[in-house]
Design an enzyme around this catalytic site. Structure first.
Site, mmCIF file in Angstrom:
data_model
loop_
_atom_site.group_PDB
_atom_site.id
_atom_site.type_symbol
_atom_site.label_atom_id
_atom_site.label_comp_id
_atom_site.label_asym_id
_atom_site.label_seq_id
_atom_site.Cartn_x
_atom_site.Cartn_y
_atom_site.Cartn_z
ATOM 1 N N HIS A 449 0.818 -1.221 0.000
ATOM 2 C CA HIS A 449 0.000 0.000 0.000
ATOM 3 C C HIS A 449 0.846 1.263 0.000
ATOM 4 C CE1 HIS A 449 -3.907 1.693 0.013
ATOM 5 N NE2 HIS A 449 -4.502 0.722 0.693
ATOM 6 N N ASP A 453 -2.396 3.265 -4.142
ATOM 7 C CA ASP A 453 -3.655 3.135 -3.414
ATOM 8 C C ASP A 453 -4.559 2.124 -4.113
ATOM 9 O OD1 ASP A 453 -2.898 5.034 -1.503
ATOM 10 O OD2 ASP A 453 -3.526 6.680 -2.823
#
Length: 478
Positions: A449, A453
């Site tokens: 992450h 995104d």
């Protein structure tokens, strides 16, 4: 006067600090050529042969098979400039090896860094494991079982190897795999008691496992070595490798080392350092399967399904390059790659390995199929090199071969993402407004992450699914 040089376990690269001796390829008293492999070792990444940069007579070995040695520990000593002596001389050398010494008549031991300028001509330079140390590596002439040996060769063998007579008396064991030998050794099994099911009576791993299972069912122990079998003596102070041992009733402890230990360390590091997230989608793979069938029906080399999925992956990474990257934690930077070195998870008898297809983005389906096949076979035989197991930028994991639909893959550190592919099975599916039976597959993407995104990860996975459902979509990006 002979000069005795000490050859130490070289730096095996890729941060490897130790290796386990699987099989010695030379005996004390053997004559070795420059760049001849002298020992087969197993690292946390692969099984490799280590070449010696010196030519001469082996005067000592350090470490029994199964012993783990750190990089820089002595492996063998070689008397440079000395001819093989008679059997008495070999016995003297063997005695020094058994006691851990490395002396030779009239010579003194020197490490590679301490050798004189005069002896430097006998060596070939730094050891490059898997490639030798010079342009023309020498190979020791080895006697294969069942191959006739001339009288001169047999006499020479008796001169160089003090134990040759005993070996001839018992006969060679028809087994070539070091993995089979280790499995038998760890379970106290005498390979001479087995009848192999392979070609010419070759003992296979299945033969050893069958005997062990039969012994477990009957509650007896496996056939052990006969009293006349020579018992190896320790040749160094390094601790011997510990086999799998039953500690208590109902409790078995297996050391986390070698391939299994490397996998454990990497997965633990991935979970500890990478904030991962997973998304998944079901896709109708009917058209992809039809396209593959049509391609294979046209003649020529068969195209593997994994190769088609790899082509889809590389096309998707071209659109979403954020996932073809890594994170430099110290510099706090995302490092994006302009090439795709595609790793693929492969389950082998030695554990899980992830071979890497170099420049997968520049390969077509036929080339990818051939490379997948080559690397998979090398993984099964334990001959993958460290270079073939490192440097990946993205991993494709086809866990559908295990008969499961889905998974949440653990990222192959230090990469940023992994695509998982489940099994392709017939399922009810709404196709063109009607319920039909279609070939459905679940795709899952685990991603770091920090590099992107959910929108980027979702876009990547959706594009992969679109290409699976409509392979023509892929043609627009080629």
């Amino acid at each position: 006067m002979a000069q005795v040089l000490e050859f130490k376990l070289p730096d095996l690269g890729e941060g490897l600090t130790e290796a386990e001796i699987v099989r010695w390829l030379v005996e004390v008293g053997d004559v070795v050529a420059v760049d001849q492999p002298v020992v087969e070792v197993e690292t946390a990444k692969a099984m490799v042969e280590v070449p010696c940069p010196y030519g001469g007579v082996v005067t000592a070995r350090f470490g029994e098979e199964g012993t783990e040695l750190p990089v820089g520990a002595p492996l063998i000593t070689v008397a440079v400039g000395e001819r093989p002596a008679a059997s008495g001389g070999s016995a003297a050398s063997g005695g020094s090896a058994t006691s851990g010494g490395s002396g030779a008549p009239g010579g003194s031991v020197e490490s590679a860094s301490e050798k004189s300028a005069g002896s430097r001509a006998e060596g070939s330079g730094n050891v490059l494991v898997g490639y030798g140390t010079s342009e023309a590596p020498g190979r020791r002439r080895r006697v294969r079982p069942g191959r006739p040996v001339s009288g001169a060769s047999a006499a020479g063998s008796r001169e160089v190897n003090g134990h040759a007579g005993a070996e001839a008396e018992d006969g060679p064991v028809p087994v070539i795999s070091p993995l089979v030998r280790r499995l038998a050794r760890q379970n106290g099994l005498d390979l001479r008691e087995l009848t192999g099911s392979g070609p010419d009576g070759l003992i296979l791993r299945a033969d050893v496992e069958y005997v062990l299972r039969a012994a477990a069912r009957s509650g007896t122990t496996a056939p052990t070595a006969e009293p006349h079998t020579p018992v190896p003596q320790p040749t160094s102070t390094a601790p011997a490798a510990q086999p799998t041992a039953t500690v208590a009733s109902g409790e078995i402890r297996t050391p986390l080392k070698g391939i299994r230990g490397a996998v454990a360390d990497k997965l633990e590091r991935s979970r500890r350092e990478i904030p991962d997230a997973t998304c998944w989608v079901d896709a109708d793979a009917t058209e992809l399967m039809r396209a593959r069938t049509a391609m294979n029906a046209a003649g020529g080399p068969k195209i593997a399904l994994l190769a088609l999925l790899a082509r889809i992956c590389t096309a998707a990474l071209a659109r979403f390059p954020e996932l073809n990257s890594t994170v430099d934690a110290e510099a706090r930077e995302v490092v994006r790659f302009d090439h795709v070195h595609l790793g693929f998870a492969a389950q082998t008898d030695r554990g899980l390995v992830v071979p890497v297809v170099r420049d997968a983005h520049a390969r077509d389906a036929e080339s990818l199929t051939a490379e997948f096949a080559r690397l998979t076979e090398a993984g099964r035989t334990g001959t993958l090199t460290p270079a073939e197991l490192t440097g990946g930028t993205f991993t494709l994991n086809n866990y559908g071969v295990f008969g499961v639909d889905g998974s949440t893959p653990i990222i192959n550190h230090p990469e940023a993402a992994m695509l998982g592919v489940g099994r392709i099975v017939p399922k009810p599916w709404v196709h063109e407004g009607e319920l039909a039976v279609r070939q459905v597959v679940q795709l899952s993407l685990t991603f770091d992450h920090r590099v992107c995104d959910g929108g980027t990860a979702g876009g990547f996975l959706r594009y992969v699914a679109d290409c699976v459902e409509q392979p023509a979509v892929l043609l627009r990006t080629l």
